[in-house]
Design a protein around this motif. Structure first.
Motif, PDB file in Angstrom:
ATOM      1  N   VAL A   1       0.837  -1.201   0.000  1.00 52.93           N
ATOM      2  CA  VAL A   1       0.000   0.000   0.000  1.00 52.93           C
ATOM      3  C   VAL A   1       0.870   1.249   0.000  1.00 52.93           C
ATOM      4  CG1 VAL A   1      -1.685   1.316   1.348  1.00 52.93           C
ATOM      5  CG2 VAL A   1      -1.958  -1.160   1.082  1.00 52.93           C
ATOM      6  N   GLN A   2       1.943   1.251   0.790  1.00 55.08           N
ATOM      7  CA  GLN A   2       2.836   2.406   0.842  1.00 55.08           C
ATOM      8  C   GLN A   2       3.472   2.698  -0.510  1.00 55.08           C
ATOM      9  OE1 GLN A   2       5.146   0.851   4.232  1.00 55.08           O
ATOM     10  NE2 GLN A   2       4.765   2.808   5.260  1.00 55.08           N
TER      11      GLN A   2
ATOM     12  N   ASP B   1      -2.305   9.689   6.121  1.00 53.91           N
ATOM     13  CA  ASP B   1      -2.167   8.622   7.119  1.00 53.91           C
ATOM     14  C   ASP B   1      -2.434   7.254   6.513  1.00 53.91           C
ATOM     15  OD1 ASP B   1      -1.693  10.562   8.999  1.00 53.91           O
ATOM     16  OD2 ASP B   1      -3.521  10.225  10.157  1.00 53.91           O
ATOM     17  N   VAL B   2      -1.726   6.261   7.029  1.00 60.82           N
ATOM     18  CA  VAL B   2      -1.975   4.855   6.711  1.00 60.82           C
ATOM     19  C   VAL B   2      -2.144   4.125   8.035  1.00 60.82           C
ATOM     20  CG1 VAL B   2      -0.977   2.730   5.793  1.00 60.82           C
ATOM     21  CG2 VAL B   2      -0.763   4.842   4.503  1.00 60.82           C
ATOM     22  N   ALA B   3      -3.167   3.273   8.115  1.00 59.99           N
ATOM     23  CA  ALA B   3      -3.441   2.494   9.325  1.00 59.99           C
ATOM     24  C   ALA B   3      -3.230   1.019   9.026  1.00 59.99           C
ATOM     25  CB  ALA B   3      -4.876   2.734   9.794  1.00 59.99           C
ATOM     26  N   ASP B   4      -2.462   0.373   9.888  1.00 57.99           N
ATOM     27  CA  ASP B   4      -2.179  -1.060   9.759  1.00 57.99           C
ATOM     28  C   ASP B   4      -2.896  -1.769  10.901  1.00 57.99           C
ATOM     29  OD1 ASP B   4      -1.174  -3.572   9.367  1.00 57.99           O
ATOM     30  OD2 ASP B   4       0.937  -3.033   9.694  1.00 57.99           O
ATOM     31  N   LEU B   5      -3.972  -2.482  10.575  1.00 60.83           N
ATOM     32  CA  LEU B   5      -4.804  -3.156  11.575  1.00 60.83           C
ATOM     33  C   LEU B   5      -4.460  -4.630  11.612  1.00 60.83           C
ATOM     34  CD1 LEU B   5      -6.364  -0.501  10.803  1.00 60.83           C
ATOM     35  CD2 LEU B   5      -8.470  -1.776  11.207  1.00 60.83           C
ATOM     36  N   GLN B   6      -4.147  -5.127  12.805  1.00 56.83           N
ATOM     37  CA  GLN B   6      -3.905  -6.549  12.993  1.00 56.83           C
ATOM     38  C   GLN B   6      -4.636  -6.995  14.249  1.00 56.83           C
ATOM     39  OE1 GLN B   6       0.140  -7.916  12.336  1.00 56.83           O
ATOM     40  NE2 GLN B   6       0.661  -6.026  11.243  1.00 56.83           N
TER      41      GLN B   6
ATOM     42  N   HIS C   1       2.527   8.089   8.689  1.00 61.84           N
ATOM     43  CA  HIS C   1       2.177   9.276   7.913  1.00 61.84           C
ATOM     44  C   HIS C   1       3.236   9.526   6.854  1.00 61.84           C
ATOM     45  CE1 HIS C   1       0.153  13.110   7.172  1.00 61.84           C
ATOM     46  NE2 HIS C   1       1.362  13.639   7.047  1.00 61.84           N
ATOM     47  N   ALA C   2       2.774   9.884   5.646  1.00 60.24           N
ATOM     48  CA  ALA C   2       3.692  10.151   4.547  1.00 60.24           C
ATOM     49  C   ALA C   2       4.180  11.596   4.619  1.00 60.24           C
ATOM     50  CB  ALA C   2       2.991   9.909   3.214  1.00 60.24           C
ATOM     51  N   GLU C   3       5.484  11.776   4.722  1.00 58.46           N
ATOM     52  CA  GLU C   3       6.066  13.110   4.742  1.00 58.46           C
ATOM     53  C   GLU C   3       6.226  13.631   3.318  1.00 58.46           C
ATOM     54  OE1 GLU C   3       6.311  14.696   7.333  1.00 58.46           O
ATOM     55  OE2 GLU C   3       6.436  13.260   8.970  1.00 58.46           O
TER      56      GLU C   3
ATOM     57  N   ARG D   1       9.191   9.944   2.759  1.00 62.54           N
ATOM     58  CA  ARG D   1       9.498   8.992   3.830  1.00 62.54           C
ATOM     59  C   ARG D   1       8.292   8.824   4.748  1.00 62.54           C
ATOM     60  NH1 ARG D   1      15.277  10.824   6.193  1.00 62.54           N
ATOM     61  NH2 ARG D   1      14.251  12.872   6.124  1.00 62.54           N
ATOM     62  N   TRP D   2       8.248   7.687   5.432  1.00 69.31           N
ATOM     63  CA  TRP D   2       7.153   7.386   6.345  1.00 69.31           C
ATOM     64  C   TRP D   2       7.640   7.421   7.786  1.00 69.31           C
ATOM     65  CZ3 TRP D   2       2.223   6.443   4.561  1.00 69.31           C
ATOM     66  CH2 TRP D   2       2.094   6.258   3.177  1.00 69.31           C
TER      67      TRP D   2
END
Length: 637
Positions: free
Chosen positions: A166-167, A237-242, A250-252, A256-257
């Motif tokens: 996704v990134q 923002d990106v959320a990684d749910l587990q 967050h993408a700068e 870079r993340w």
């Protein structure tokens, strides 16, 4: 517009996903779907009917699982057909499928072969160019949607880690998106990302990084009854749910993340607002809720002061010399009414712009302008984009009139007035509109006081009128039986004309909008003085003409305009104040309003227009709460 629900849990979350979709039905949709990780594969059900039918399909085929995504779609790219409905799957490129001995499967139905599944709100502007590139890499497209491009793009970048895929994919997307993605090879994981479309994360406990269950949704209401612990994601923002945990990145600007934390808020969704009670439709319920909504909106108002709008409001109001209002649709009409108030009472120059047009034209910015946005949801994409454009031009004093305290609009603006309309389910706005007008009138008084144009006596009169407003609205609602009789006649028409003058002209526009939205009768509104400049050519006995006739300084002028209609054989339907000299007679029907209400008259006069549109739609048998082709929350441009 469109709705997302997704989650990761140890229990079967199909009931949660289905109920979440049901809670999002008010936003409008023409197809829906659900997909689960089940028995080592991705399985889905999709429908162009209602969520109830989707649930029946899922039950029949025993869909179940602890990881899943679900969606309600309002068609943009591709017709509202089952194969275009979300979730979309990517089975990988042709060569990879051949090596694995797999077929692409059916484009619709309960089960299909897929490695990546995805739901999406928004619009991908460069989907054609991405489609061409992915086709060249062996990906086959089975839909006309822009969303399928994202699914294939994530699959293309997938090498065993969904978050990394996704990134790598999202920097290639241009446009607006909120997405939830899962993968066949990672059974307890969902990744979400947002840019320009709302997305929230829900957890079952409030501590960062630890949750027994984690969810994504486009609206916190979708998770009501499941969790009230909500994290609002920002653009980038990106959320990684587990299972039992989540991470945010967050993408700068440099690509870079970085790991971030967002506050967990307790959000109480008022589930009772979704109950119809004794009403036939939500729109009718919401029309009759207006006295309470107005009273609630005024509840904390003890007097007129800038701090009603925020701690910094006094400093802001002292330094501004003009107002720019940005809004869309019904909210634009509330802003148009406010222009009359702001210029006549506060004596401040005011400009009202349609948000979707404002940022695409050359304008002359004034850094001493107060930029006011108006939005029921606080997520209206065009208005948010217009706000950001105004700020880019150096206009940094911003204020919003909004019904959702946790919305993006409130977070983006320095000042805010939160209306208390409650949840509005019907697509055609009613109580949100009247409470917006209340908020805008308070803004007018606060600016007038700051600028020295409101003495104590005038302030007391206006506050008394505001406090009496719920009672006055209740008296107008009592006119419903008379309006029903008119609606039976309107239901047989295909065109209508609405007339108003001064600050009641925007109310005529709103009345025409309501009629066309839910009854599908073509309706136009004009300033009454413009009749002889063109619209009079349309007037016949088959064209009902609705006139708003308050007893104000323009009444005599309006009476002359009405005579122009009668002279051409037009049929007049007039909402007149009790003390006007307009009477029912040949070709003219009059419903008398209970009282004249001065500056606040527009709030009273819009109520019968709402009722007229509602009962006309009922007589024509349309889907009042979910009119065709329309969505409640417009989160795409």
């Amino acid at each position: 517009m469109c709705g997302i629900v997704a989650g990761v849990s140890t229990r079967n979350i199909v009931p949660i996903l289905i109920e979440g979709l049901r809670r999002l039905e008010y936003r409008g949709y023409d197809s829906c779907g659900i997909a689960l990780h089940q028995d080592g594969e991705l399985r889905r059900a999709r429908s162009t009917a209602r969520v109830t039918e989707l649930q029946a399909s899922a039950d029949t085929d025993r869909l179940a699982g602890g990881t899943g995504i679900a969606h309600t779609r309002w068609a943009t790219h591709g017709a509202p057909l089952v194969h275009n409905a979300h979730p979309h799957f990517s089975p990988g490129p042709r060569r990879a499928r051949a090596d694995a001995g797999q077929d692409a499967g059916e484009a619709s139905g309960i089960s299909a072969v897929g490695r990546v599944g995805l739901v999406h709100n928004g619009i991908i502007e460069n989907h054609d160019e991405l489609r061409a590139a992915l086709t060249a890499k062996g990906y086959e497209f089975v839909t006309q949607t822009d969303t399928e491009v994202i699914a294939h793009l994530v699959d293309h970048h997938y090498t065993g880690d969904l978050l990394e895929a996704v990134q790598q994919a999202i920097p290639q997307l241009r446009g607006a998106y909120a997405i939830a993605v899962f993968c066949r090879d990672e059974p307890h994981r969902v990744v979400g990302a947002r840019h320009g479309s709302p997305l929230v994360l829900g957890v079952t406990v409030g501590d960062f990084g630890r949750g027994a269950e984690t969810f994504l949704a486009s609206d916190a209401m979708a998770l009501a009854g499941v969790t009230d612990q909500i994290v609002y994601l920002d653009d980038g923002d990106v959320a990684d749910l587990q299972l039992g945990k989540y991470w945010l990145l967050h993408a700068e600007s440099d690509g870079r993340w970085r790991r971030i934390e967002r506050p967990v808020r307790t959000v109480v969704a008022h589930t009772g607002a979704a109950e119809l009670g004794p009403y036939r439709h939500y729109m009718q319920k919401e029309i009759f809720e207006q006295p309470k909504a107005i009273a609630d909106t005024l509840d904390a108002v003890a007097g007129v002061a800038p701090d009603l709008f925020g701690d910094a409001a006094h400093r802001v109001f002292d330094r501004i010399d003009s107002v720019l209002i940005l809004a869309c649709g019904t909210s634009y009409y509330s802003g148009s009414v406010a222009k009359y108030w702001l210029e006549s009472i506060a004596r401040i120059p005011t400009q009202v712009e349609i948000a979707s047009e404002y940022r695409y034209r050359d304008s002359v910015p004034n850094p001493r302008t107060l930029v006011v946005t108006i939005s029921q949801s606080g997520e209206t994409a065009d208005t948010l984009a217009a706000l950001k454009h105004a700020r880019s031009l150096g206009m940094n004093d911003t204020l919003t009139i909004c019904n959702v305290a946790t919305s993006a609009m409130v977070r983006e603006c320095a000042l805010a007035y939160i209306t208390r309309a409650g949840v509005e389910i019907g697509v055609a706005s009613t109580k949100a509109f009247t409470t917006q007008l209340v908020g805008l009138f308070l803004l007018t008084l606060a600016l007038a006081k700051t600028r020295g144009h409101l003495d104590d006596a005038a302030e007391a009169r206006h506050l008394q009128a505001l406090r009496h407003l719920p009672v006055a609205v209740q008296a107008v609602l009592a006119l419903e039986p008379h309006i029903i009789a008119w609606a039976d006649e309107f239901a047989r028409k295909e065109n209508a004309l609405f007339l108003g003058r001064g600050m009641h002209y925007p109310i005529a526009l709103e009345g025409a909008l309501k009629l066309k939205e839910i009854s599908y009768i073509h309706a136009e509104a004009y300033p009454a003085g413009e009749l002889k400049h063109g619209p009079l050519a349309l007037v016949t006995a088959q064209m009902p003409v609705v006139a708003i006739a308050p007893n104000d300084a323009l009444l005599q002028k309006l009476e002359s305009n009405l005579q122009e209609v009668r002279a051409r054989g037009g049929e007049l339907f007039v909402f007149a104040d009790a003390d006007t000299r307009i009477h029912s007679g040949d070709g003219i029907r009059v419903i008398r309003m209970p009282e004249h209400y001065g500056a606040l008259s527009p709030i009273l006069h819009v109520i019968p227009l709402q009722l007229l549109a509602y009962h006309t739609a009922c007589a024509r048998g349309t889907d009042v709460d979910k009119p065709r082709n329309l969505a409640k929350s417009v989160t795409v441009e």
